[in-house]
Motif scaffolding. Structure first.
Motif, PDB file in Angstrom:
ATOM      1  N   VAL A   1       6.698  -4.076  -7.920  1.00  0.00           N
ATOM      2  CA  VAL A   1       7.382  -2.978  -8.588  1.00  0.00           C
ATOM      3  C   VAL A   1       6.709  -1.659  -8.209  1.00  0.00           C
ATOM      4  N   GLY A   2       5.412  -1.673  -8.098  1.00  0.00           N
ATOM      5  CA  GLY A   2       4.668  -0.469  -7.709  1.00  0.00           C
ATOM      6  C   GLY A   2       5.115   0.049  -6.350  1.00  0.00           C
ATOM      7  N   ASP A   3       5.270  -0.858  -5.380  1.00  0.00           N
ATOM      8  CA  ASP A   3       5.747  -0.453  -4.056  1.00  0.00           C
ATOM      9  C   ASP A   3       7.158   0.127  -4.141  1.00  0.00           C
ATOM     10  N   GLY A   4       7.993  -0.494  -4.958  1.00  0.00           N
ATOM     11  CA  GLY A   4       9.362   0.009  -5.142  1.00  0.00           C
ATOM     12  C   GLY A   4       9.372   1.400  -5.750  1.00  0.00           C
ATOM     13  N   ILE A   5       8.486   1.629  -6.702  1.00  0.00           N
ATOM     14  CA  ILE A   5       8.393   2.955  -7.328  1.00  0.00           C
ATOM     15  C   ILE A   5       7.985   3.998  -6.299  1.00  0.00           C
ATOM     16  N   ILE A   6       7.069   3.654  -5.410  1.00  0.00           N
ATOM     17  CA  ILE A   6       6.633   4.585  -4.371  1.00  0.00           C
ATOM     18  C   ILE A   6       7.803   4.937  -3.454  1.00  0.00           C
ATOM     19  N   VAL A   7       8.584   3.931  -3.050  1.00  0.00           N
ATOM     20  CA  VAL A   7       9.722   4.181  -2.159  1.00  0.00           C
ATOM     21  C   VAL A   7      10.762   5.058  -2.855  1.00  0.00           C
ATOM     22  N   VAL A   8      11.088   4.757  -4.089  1.00  0.00           N
ATOM     23  CA  VAL A   8      12.071   5.552  -4.834  1.00  0.00           C
ATOM     24  C   VAL A   8      11.568   6.982  -5.011  1.00  0.00           C
ATOM     25  N   ALA A   9      10.306   7.142  -5.363  1.00  0.00           N
ATOM     26  CA  ALA A   9       9.729   8.479  -5.530  1.00  0.00           C
ATOM     27  C   ALA A   9       9.752   9.250  -4.210  1.00  0.00           C
ATOM     28  N   THR A  10       9.510   8.555  -3.112  1.00  0.00           N
ATOM     29  CA  THR A  10       9.546   9.196  -1.793  1.00  0.00           C
ATOM     30  C   THR A  10      10.950   9.698  -1.485  1.00  0.00           C
TER      31      THR A  10
ATOM     32  N   GLY B   1       0.809  -1.210   0.000  1.00  0.00           N
ATOM     33  CA  GLY B   1       0.000   0.000   0.000  1.00  0.00           C
ATOM     34  C   GLY B   1       0.840   1.257   0.000  1.00  0.00           C
ATOM     35  N   PHE B   2       0.249   2.322  -0.518  1.00  0.00           N
ATOM     36  CA  PHE B   2       0.952   3.588  -0.693  1.00  0.00           C
ATOM     37  C   PHE B   2       1.424   4.168   0.634  1.00  0.00           C
ATOM     38  N   VAL B   3       0.545   4.253   1.625  1.00  0.00           N
ATOM     39  CA  VAL B   3       0.889   4.897   2.900  1.00  0.00           C
ATOM     40  C   VAL B   3       2.035   4.167   3.592  1.00  0.00           C
ATOM     41  N   GLU B   4       1.993   2.842   3.618  1.00  0.00           N
ATOM     42  CA  GLU B   4       3.068   2.091   4.267  1.00  0.00           C
ATOM     43  C   GLU B   4       4.397   2.311   3.563  1.00  0.00           C
ATOM     44  N   MET B   5       4.404   2.263   2.245  1.00  0.00           N
ATOM     45  CA  MET B   5       5.661   2.423   1.511  1.00  0.00           C
ATOM     46  C   MET B   5       6.188   3.855   1.632  1.00  0.00           C
ATOM     47  N   PHE B   6       5.282   4.846   1.619  1.00  0.00           N
ATOM     48  CA  PHE B   6       5.692   6.234   1.796  1.00  0.00           C
ATOM     49  C   PHE B   6       6.298   6.422   3.191  1.00  0.00           C
ATOM     50  N   THR B   7       5.661   5.852   4.197  1.00  0.00           N
ATOM     51  CA  THR B   7       6.157   5.954   5.570  1.00  0.00           C
ATOM     52  C   THR B   7       7.509   5.271   5.716  1.00  0.00           C
ATOM     53  N   ARG B   8       7.669   4.087   5.134  1.00  0.00           N
ATOM     54  CA  ARG B   8       8.956   3.390   5.187  1.00  0.00           C
ATOM     55  C   ARG B   8      10.046   4.205   4.493  1.00  0.00           C
ATOM     56  N   GLY B   9       9.756   4.707   3.313  1.00  0.00           N
ATOM     57  CA  GLY B   9      10.733   5.509   2.575  1.00  0.00           C
ATOM     58  C   GLY B   9      11.124   6.765   3.337  1.00  0.00           C
ATOM     59  N   THR B  10      10.142   7.430   3.935  1.00  0.00           N
ATOM     60  CA  THR B  10      10.401   8.639   4.711  1.00  0.00           C
ATOM     61  C   THR B  10      11.259   8.334   5.932  1.00  0.00           C
ATOM     62  N   ALA B  11      10.904   7.294   6.660  1.00  0.00           N
ATOM     63  CA  ALA B  11      11.651   6.937   7.872  1.00  0.00           C
ATOM     64  C   ALA B  11      13.106   6.603   7.548  1.00  0.00           C
ATOM     65  N   ILE B  12      13.336   5.826   6.524  1.00  0.00           N
ATOM     66  CA  ILE B  12      14.703   5.446   6.161  1.00  0.00           C
ATOM     67  C   ILE B  12      15.478   6.647   5.636  1.00  0.00           C
ATOM     68  N   TYR B  13      14.847   7.485   4.820  1.00  0.00           N
ATOM     69  CA  TYR B  13      15.523   8.675   4.298  1.00  0.00           C
ATOM     70  C   TYR B  13      16.029   9.535   5.445  1.00  0.00           C
ATOM     71  N   TRP B  14      15.158   9.856   6.395  1.00  0.00           N
ATOM     72  CA  TRP B  14      15.549  10.752   7.483  1.00  0.00           C
ATOM     73  C   TRP B  14      16.522  10.087   8.445  1.00  0.00           C
ATOM     74  N   ALA B  15      16.374   8.807   8.683  1.00  0.00           N
ATOM     75  CA  ALA B  15      17.334   8.111   9.556  1.00  0.00           C
ATOM     76  C   ALA B  15      18.728   8.139   8.930  1.00  0.00           C
ATOM     77  N   LEU B  16      18.830   7.840   7.646  1.00  0.00           N
ATOM     78  CA  LEU B  16      20.130   7.864   6.971  1.00  0.00           C
ATOM     79  C   LEU B  16      20.672   9.283   6.866  1.00  0.00           C
ATOM     80  N   PHE B  17      19.799  10.250   6.599  1.00  0.00           N
ATOM     81  CA  PHE B  17      20.229  11.648   6.510  1.00  0.00           C
ATOM     82  C   PHE B  17      20.871  12.080   7.826  1.00  0.00           C
ATOM     83  N   ILE B  18      20.202  11.800   8.933  1.00  0.00           N
ATOM     84  CA  ILE B  18      20.719  12.188  10.247  1.00  0.00           C
ATOM     85  C   ILE B  18      22.012  11.444  10.570  1.00  0.00           C
ATOM     86  N   LEU B  19      22.046  10.145  10.294  1.00  0.00           N
ATOM     87  CA  LEU B  19      23.266   9.374  10.570  1.00  0.00           C
ATOM     88  C   LEU B  19      24.448   9.872   9.749  1.00  0.00           C
TER      89      LEU B  19
END
Length: 172
Positions: free
Chosen positions: A69-78, A13-31
């Motif tokens: 692939v759709g979920d992957g596209i959402i994560v990459v776009a996020t 689902g879109f919300v879960e993949m967006f949330t996962r992408g956001t969480a990982i982006y910010w965690a890696l950014f801060i680290l």
């Protein structure tokens, strides 16, 4: 053979993949921001290995059990979206820029090493001298100012031949 709709269907689902992408982006950014610019600005074999391992671990964390692939596209776009947002915020807001991008640090002033800057960035004298040689500088007294920039690269303002007391317009 699966049809295109099955391949692009969202498993998580879109919300879960967006949330996962956001969480990982910010965690890696801060680290990576905490790791310091030297660790990001140059890449050796060990650095490359860490990058690959982080990418693999982050990929697994972002995808979860999804194989779509759709979920992957959402994560990459996020991730790309957050990158654009951070870049634009850093450009338009000087207040945010100081948190998003490290300031340059002075390493050499008027031919003398600035110990505080060297300690702050964990740069050894050997590493500094190597960077200066790569820039075509043979002696420390040729350097008016040397900085480690926000991207980890060393920049140098050479001593000028002028004696009129003018300062460089490149210094902030």
């Amino acid at each position: 053979m699966e049809d295109i709709q099955d391949i692009l269907a969202l498993d998580a689902g879109f919300v879960e993949m967006f949330t996962r992408g956001t969480a990982i982006y910010w965690a890696l950014f801060i680290l990576l921001r905490l790791a310091g610019r030297r660790d990001v600005g140059s890449m050796g074999v060990a650095d490359f290995l860490v990058l690959v391992l982080v990418a693999d671990a982050a990929g697994n964390a972002m995808a979860g059990d999804s194989t779509s692939v759709g979920d992957g596209i959402i994560v990459v776009a996020t991730i790309v979206g957050w990158s654009v947002v951070v870049d634009r915020l850093g450009y338009s807001s000087p207040l945010l820029r100081k948190w998003l991008e490290p300031r340059r640090v002075l390493l050499v002033r008027n031919g003398r090493i600035v110990a505080r800057g060297m300690r702050q960035e964990h740069v050894t004298r050997t590493e500094l001298m190597a960077q200066l040689r790569l820039l075509g500088i043979g002696r420390l007294d040729e350097v008016q100012r040397a900085y480690i920039e926000s991207d980890g690269q060393v920049s140098v303002i050479r001593m000028s031949e002028r004696t009129d007391g003018e300062t460089s317009t490149l210094e902030e």
